[in-house]
Design an enzyme around this catalytic site. Structure first.
Site: not given
Length: 255
Positions: A61, A206
């Site tokens: 992400d 992430h």
């Protein structure tokens, strides 16, 4: 006597008719309530996929930073791993060259919303506006529409899933959370992932977490030795002929 008898008979018939109408009305109301309950069944995104070919999807992400993206791509290239990056609209606007670079290296780009809102708090119209805005930003750069979507914060409801489905998206969660955003050490991240991953897993990372770039080579090396293949989410999931069970596992319909 005849008149009294007829009146009594008429009254009984009327009462019987009223009773029948009440029964029919009760059945109708119950049927409507049953339909409403069915329609309110909790819809689930895809958390992982039921498959036994040792294919898994690593996902990243990207919303708040970009310091480590190039290094992550270099590591992925070294292990010949293809992954999915879920990008927020404002990240796409800020780092267009990195979006191009991610895509040119064979990785998938998915939507992570335009503004990183809690999607369950938005109306259907607001969801559509947000998704379309992010979609347009991505398409202007890579000329390809994303088909997978990950809700910010993992926050979703039935409205979101129905709306995204109508727009042609698959809503994706994860079954393995690296917790890299908690600034765990590289070893802690690696241990979490290696302990939990299985065939069909979707792993959450992430792009700008503190130690992800140090944990990633450990994870890729270990899983490669175990025979795992790293594919994009779109390659991992079934596009049709499937159902999602009560735990969010996408399963193929066997006919």
């Amino acid at each position: 006597m005849i008149k009294v008898f007829n009146i009594s008979k008429i009254i009984r018939l009327v009462l019987f008719a009223i009773l029948i109408l009440l029964i029919i009305n009760t059945i109708f109301i119950y049927s409507r309530l049953t339909v409403e309950v069915v329609n309110q069944k909790k819809l689930l995104p895809i958390y992982c996929v039921d498959r036994d070919d040792k294919k898994i999807a690593l996902t990243f992400d990207a919303a708040w930073g970009n310091d480590d993206t190039k290094e992550l791509l270099s590591i992925l290239k070294r292990f010949n791993a293809k992954v999915t990056f879920f990008l927020v609209g404002f990240w796409v606007e800020k780092y267009p060259e990195d979006v191009k670079n991610i895509f040119s290296q064979g990785h998938e780009i998915g939507s992570h919303s335009d503004k990183h809102f809690h999607m369950s708090r938005l109306s259907e119209a607001e969801i559509i506006r947000d998704i379309k805005s992010c979609e347009e930003k991505i398409m202007r750069i890579i000329h390809k529409r994303p088909v997978v979507f990950r809700p910010p914060y993992g926050d979703y409801n039935n409205t979101l899933i129905r709306t995204l489905s109508s727009l042609g998206y698959y809503v994706i969660q994860w079954d393995v959370d690296s917790l890299d955003w908690k600034d765990l050490s590289a070893q802690e991240i690696a241990q979490r992932v290696l302990k939990r991953v299985k065939s069909g897993s979707i792993v959450l990372f992430h792009n700008n977490a503190k130690n992800t770039k140090y944990a990633l080579p450990i994870i890729l090396s270990s899983l490669s030795k175990q025979g795992y293949q790293f594919v994009t989410v779109s390659e991992l999931i079934y596009k049709d002929g499937y159902y999602i069970d009560h735990q969010g596992v996408q399963r193929k319909i066997v006919r």
